[in-house]
Scaffold this motif. Sequence first.
Motif, mmCIF file in Angstrom:
data_model
loop_
_atom_site.group_PDB
_atom_site.id
_atom_site.type_symbol
_atom_site.label_atom_id
_atom_site.label_comp_id
_atom_site.label_asym_id
_atom_site.label_seq_id
_atom_site.Cartn_x
_atom_site.Cartn_y
_atom_site.Cartn_z
ATOM 1 N N VAL A 176 -3.412 -14.200 2.973
ATOM 2 C CA VAL A 176 -3.211 -14.916 1.712
ATOM 3 C C VAL A 176 -3.628 -14.008 0.549
ATOM 4 N N PHE A 177 -4.782 -13.376 0.659
ATOM 5 C CA PHE A 177 -5.270 -12.500 -0.406
ATOM 6 C C PHE A 177 -4.391 -11.268 -0.583
ATOM 7 N N TYR A 178 -3.847 -10.759 0.504
ATOM 8 C CA TYR A 178 -3.020 -9.553 0.446
ATOM 9 C C TYR A 178 -1.547 -9.849 0.172
ATOM 10 N N ASP A 179 -1.238 -11.073 -0.174
ATOM 11 C CA ASP A 179 0.116 -11.439 -0.579
ATOM 12 C C ASP A 179 0.356 -10.889 -1.985
ATOM 13 N N THR A 180 1.443 -10.179 -2.183
ATOM 14 C CA THR A 180 1.724 -9.590 -3.501
ATOM 15 C C THR A 180 2.056 -10.658 -4.541
ATOM 16 N N GLU A 181 2.279 -11.875 -4.115
ATOM 17 C CA GLU A 181 2.468 -12.982 -5.050
ATOM 18 C C GLU A 181 1.128 -13.575 -5.474
ATOM 19 N N GLU A 182 0.062 -13.148 -4.837
ATOM 20 C CA GLU A 182 -1.276 -13.655 -5.142
ATOM 21 C C GLU A 182 -2.116 -12.559 -5.794
ATOM 22 N N PHE A 183 -2.868 -11.796 -4.993
ATOM 23 C CA PHE A 183 -3.837 -10.840 -5.525
ATOM 24 C C PHE A 183 -3.471 -9.381 -5.305
ATOM 25 N N ALA A 184 -2.612 -9.103 -4.372
ATOM 26 C CA ALA A 184 -2.334 -7.714 -3.985
ATOM 27 C C ALA A 184 -1.224 -7.090 -4.827
ATOM 28 N N CYS A 185 -1.227 -5.768 -4.827
ATOM 29 C CA CYS A 185 -0.150 -5.003 -5.449
ATOM 30 C C CYS A 185 0.435 -4.088 -4.377
ATOM 31 N N LEU A 186 1.565 -3.501 -4.673
ATOM 32 C CA LEU A 186 2.152 -2.535 -3.750
ATOM 33 C C LEU A 186 1.662 -1.141 -4.117
ATOM 34 N N ALA A 187 1.305 -0.388 -3.111
ATOM 35 C CA ALA A 187 0.864 0.988 -3.295
ATOM 36 C C ALA A 187 1.701 1.864 -2.365
ATOM 37 N N PHE A 188 1.711 3.160 -2.654
ATOM 38 C CA PHE A 188 2.515 4.087 -1.859
ATOM 39 C C PHE A 188 1.681 5.268 -1.399
ATOM 40 N N TYR A 189 1.876 5.609 -0.147
ATOM 41 C CA TYR A 189 1.298 6.807 0.462
ATOM 42 C C TYR A 189 2.500 7.644 0.876
ATOM 43 N N GLU A 237 6.096 8.090 1.025
ATOM 44 C CA GLU A 237 7.185 7.109 0.987
ATOM 45 C C GLU A 237 6.795 5.779 1.628
ATOM 46 N N VAL A 238 5.593 5.713 2.195
ATOM 47 C CA VAL A 238 5.152 4.508 2.905
ATOM 48 C C VAL A 238 4.545 3.511 1.925
ATOM 49 N N GLU A 239 5.081 2.298 1.933
ATOM 50 C CA GLU A 239 4.606 1.224 1.070
ATOM 51 C C GLU A 239 3.582 0.386 1.829
ATOM 52 N N GLU A 249 -9.287 11.289 3.162
ATOM 53 C CA GLU A 249 -9.816 11.943 1.962
ATOM 54 C C GLU A 249 -8.901 13.065 1.501
ATOM 55 N N ASP A 250 -8.802 13.210 0.175
ATOM 56 C CA ASP A 250 -7.999 14.218 -0.517
ATOM 57 C C ASP A 250 -6.501 13.920 -0.528
ATOM 58 N N ASP A 251 -6.060 12.830 0.102
ATOM 59 C CA ASP A 251 -4.664 12.425 0.016
ATOM 60 C C ASP A 251 -4.389 11.833 -1.365
ATOM 61 N N ILE A 252 -3.125 11.727 -1.712
ATOM 62 C CA ILE A 252 -2.701 11.131 -2.977
ATOM 63 C C ILE A 252 -1.967 9.830 -2.679
ATOM 64 N N ILE A 253 -2.356 8.761 -3.382
ATOM 65 C CA ILE A 253 -1.631 7.497 -3.301
ATOM 66 C C ILE A 253 -1.184 7.122 -4.713
ATOM 67 N N THR A 254 -0.173 6.285 -4.793
ATOM 68 C CA THR A 254 0.371 5.869 -6.081
ATOM 69 C C THR A 254 0.338 4.353 -6.184
ATOM 70 N N ILE A 255 -0.168 3.881 -7.326
ATOM 71 C CA ILE A 255 -0.212 2.451 -7.615
ATOM 72 C C ILE A 255 0.354 2.261 -9.018
ATOM 73 N N ASP A 256 1.382 1.439 -9.136
ATOM 74 C CA ASP A 256 2.021 1.179 -10.432
ATOM 75 C C ASP A 256 2.384 2.469 -11.169
ATOM 76 N N GLY A 257 2.890 3.452 -10.449
ATOM 77 C CA GLY A 257 3.327 4.712 -11.050
ATOM 78 C C GLY A 257 2.210 5.677 -11.387
ATOM 79 N N GLU A 258 0.955 5.297 -11.129
ATOM 80 C CA GLU A 258 -0.188 6.171 -11.415
ATOM 81 C C GLU A 258 -0.719 6.760 -10.111
#
Length: 96
Positions: free
Chosen positions: A13-26, A28-30, A61-70
Amino acid sequence: MSLKKDMQTDLNVFYDTEEFACLAFYGEVEFRAIFINNFEIQGLLGKAISILASEDPGIKEDDIITIDGESFEVNNVDFKDDTKLEKVIGLTDDRN
């Protein structure tokens, strides 16, 4: 149903993107994440995300992830607690 299964159901429920979660990318993996602006880790205050351990695409550690284009650099990955259902990932702004 076991307590662990109940907890997993509740976390969805908490990890539902319609509730509290956002989509992030590692790469090409969402994956779903909950963004934490003021998270204290090892005495330092910073940004972090919380993810379901079952959805961890192998972030380290040291990997790059993207959230909302940042973009953010990963500076720490650990389980949130002893249940090992969630992971907390410490982030550093990648613009530095």
